[in-house]
Design a protein around this motif. Structure first.
Motif, short mmCIF file in Angstrom:
data_model
loop_
_atom_site.label_atom_id
_atom_site.label_comp_id
_atom_site.label_asym_id
_atom_site.label_seq_id
_atom_site.Cartn_x
_atom_site.Cartn_y
_atom_site.Cartn_z
N ILE A 280 1.29 -15.23 31.14
CA ILE A 280 2.62 -14.73 30.77
C ILE A 280 2.48 -13.64 29.72
O ILE A 280 1.97 -13.87 28.63
CB ILE A 280 3.50 -15.89 30.25
CG1 ILE A 280 3.53 -17.03 31.27
CG2 ILE A 280 4.92 -15.39 29.98
CD1 ILE A 280 3.93 -18.37 30.68
N TRP A 281 2.90 -12.43 30.09
CA TRP A 281 2.77 -11.27 29.23
C TRP A 281 4.06 -11.06 28.45
O TRP A 281 5.15 -11.03 29.02
CB TRP A 281 2.46 -10.03 30.07
CG TRP A 281 1.11 -10.08 30.71
CD1 TRP A 281 0.72 -10.89 31.74
CD2 TRP A 281 -0.03 -9.30 30.36
NE1 TRP A 281 -0.61 -10.66 32.04
CE2 TRP A 281 -1.09 -9.68 31.23
CE3 TRP A 281 -0.27 -8.31 29.40
CZ2 TRP A 281 -2.36 -9.12 31.17
CZ3 TRP A 281 -1.54 -7.74 29.34
CH2 TRP A 281 -2.56 -8.15 30.21
N ASP A 282 3.92 -10.91 27.17
CA ASP A 282 5.05 -10.76 26.26
C ASP A 282 4.97 -9.36 25.65
O ASP A 282 3.96 -9.00 25.06
CB ASP A 282 4.92 -11.85 25.18
CG ASP A 282 5.98 -11.73 24.11
OD1 ASP A 282 7.05 -11.13 24.37
OD2 ASP A 282 5.76 -12.25 22.99
N THR A 283 6.03 -8.56 25.81
CA THR A 283 5.97 -7.18 25.31
C THR A 283 6.81 -6.98 24.09
O THR A 283 7.80 -7.66 23.89
CB THR A 283 6.57 -6.18 26.33
OG1 THR A 283 7.84 -6.68 26.69
CG2 THR A 283 5.72 -6.04 27.52
N LYS B 134 11.95 -13.35 23.08
CA LYS B 134 10.94 -13.45 24.15
C LYS B 134 9.74 -14.26 23.68
O LYS B 134 9.29 -15.17 24.38
CB LYS B 134 10.48 -12.04 24.58
CG LYS B 134 11.59 -11.18 25.17
CD LYS B 134 11.07 -9.85 25.71
CE LYS B 134 10.47 -8.93 24.66
NZ LYS B 134 11.47 -8.46 23.67
N SER B 135 9.22 -13.93 22.50
CA SER B 135 8.03 -14.64 21.99
C SER B 135 8.35 -16.09 21.68
O SER B 135 7.54 -16.99 21.94
CB SER B 135 7.49 -13.94 20.74
OG SER B 135 7.16 -12.60 21.05
N THR C 108 6.62 -8.83 18.16
CA THR C 108 5.35 -8.57 18.84
C THR C 108 4.99 -7.09 18.67
O THR C 108 5.84 -6.23 18.77
CB THR C 108 5.49 -8.90 20.35
OG1 THR C 108 5.94 -10.24 20.47
CG2 THR C 108 4.17 -8.72 21.08
N ASP D 105 1.18 -9.03 24.12
CA ASP D 105 0.46 -10.27 23.87
C ASP D 105 0.56 -11.07 25.17
O ASP D 105 1.49 -10.87 25.95
CB ASP D 105 1.16 -11.03 22.73
CG ASP D 105 0.37 -12.26 22.30
OD1 ASP D 105 -0.85 -12.32 22.60
OD2 ASP D 105 0.97 -13.15 21.68
N PHE D 106 -0.40 -11.95 25.44
CA PHE D 106 -0.19 -12.81 26.60
C PHE D 106 -0.71 -14.20 26.31
O PHE D 106 -1.57 -14.41 25.47
CB PHE D 106 -0.82 -12.23 27.87
CG PHE D 106 -2.32 -12.29 27.92
CD1 PHE D 106 -2.97 -13.40 28.45
CD2 PHE D 106 -3.08 -11.24 27.44
CE1 PHE D 106 -4.35 -13.46 28.50
CE2 PHE D 106 -4.47 -11.29 27.48
CZ PHE D 106 -5.11 -12.40 28.02
N LEU E 204 8.42 -18.06 24.82
CA LEU E 204 7.06 -18.28 25.31
C LEU E 204 6.36 -19.38 24.50
O LEU E 204 5.76 -20.29 25.07
CB LEU E 204 6.27 -16.97 25.24
CG LEU E 204 4.83 -16.97 25.74
CD1 LEU E 204 4.73 -17.59 27.13
CD2 LEU E 204 4.26 -15.57 25.75
N LEU F 117 7.59 -10.92 30.44
CA LEU F 117 8.82 -11.12 29.66
C LEU F 117 9.25 -9.76 29.14
O LEU F 117 8.48 -9.09 28.44
CB LEU F 117 8.55 -12.04 28.46
CG LEU F 117 8.40 -13.54 28.73
CD1 LEU F 117 7.82 -14.21 27.50
CD2 LEU F 117 9.74 -14.17 29.08
#
Length: 208
Positions: free
Chosen positions: A63-66, A24-25, A42, A46-47, A28, A16
């Protein structure tokens, strides 16, 4: 219900990306836990892992959240490595988050993504705030075509199109043979079975 941990046919890495504050978070968490939460920004990366069934296959999505902020952008290249899907998120009520996708984020994908077949999806979040909208659906579709992305508008708050976003992306990944092969657990098992090539090293002596 999802399948139990460890038992899945396919495993894909999804990213993401997008500016800070586009949701984004929230997107998710809405997908993972079927609820909506206001989430603090974030820090770093985080994933989350979600198991789902798509097209009769059990799929594990990591799913990777940046973080969208510039000061957390040190992990970039490792973060993109091996991703089969990338979701570019913008906020339909904040125009700069939309223009930054083509000015910043799309360029970053070109720079860091290791997978030429990687599937990209453009997602306009916060459509529940329609009266505050500054980016039209038509503009979103046009940019998605330009960047060769799938396109969806959604709302993490009302959960509209959240599930579809991840499912459509996964289905598209499964249509690409190279990505399907990468995500297949069978392939990973075969790698472990390979023996050293010692046997093949013996050459047949022949008379000169």
């Amino acid at each position: 219900m999802g399948t139990t941990s460890g038992q899945y046919d396919l495993s894909f890495k999804i990213l993401l990306i997008g500016d800070s504050g586009v949701g984004k978070s929230s997107l998710l968490v809405s997908f993972i836990s079927d609820s909506f939460e206001e989430i603090a920004p974030t820090i770093g990366v985080d994933f989350k892992i979600k198991h789902l069934t798509v097209g009769a296959k059990s799929v594990k999505l990591t799913i990777w959240d940046t973080a969208g902020q510039e000061r957390f952008r040190t992990l970039t290249s490792s973060y993109y490595r091996g991703a089969q899907g990338i979701i570019l998120v913008y906020d339909v009520t904040r125009r700069e988050t939309f223009t930054n996708l083509s000015d910043i984020w799309a360029k970053e994908i070109d720079l860091y993504s290791t997978n030429p077949d990687c599937i990209k999806m453009l997602v306009g979040n916060k459509v529940d705030k329609d009266t505050e909208r500054f980016v039209s659906r038509e503009e979103g579709i046009a940019l998605a075509q330009e960047l060769k992305c799938l396109f969806l508008e959604c709302s993490a708050r009302t959960r509209e199109n959240v599930q579809q976003c991840f499912e459509e992306l996964t289905l598209k990944i499964m249509e690409i043979p190279s990505l399907l092969e990468e995500g297949s657990t069978v392939v990973k098992r075969n790698i472990l079975k390979q023996k050293p090539e010692a046997q093949g090293a013996q050459t047949n002596g022949c008379c000169s």
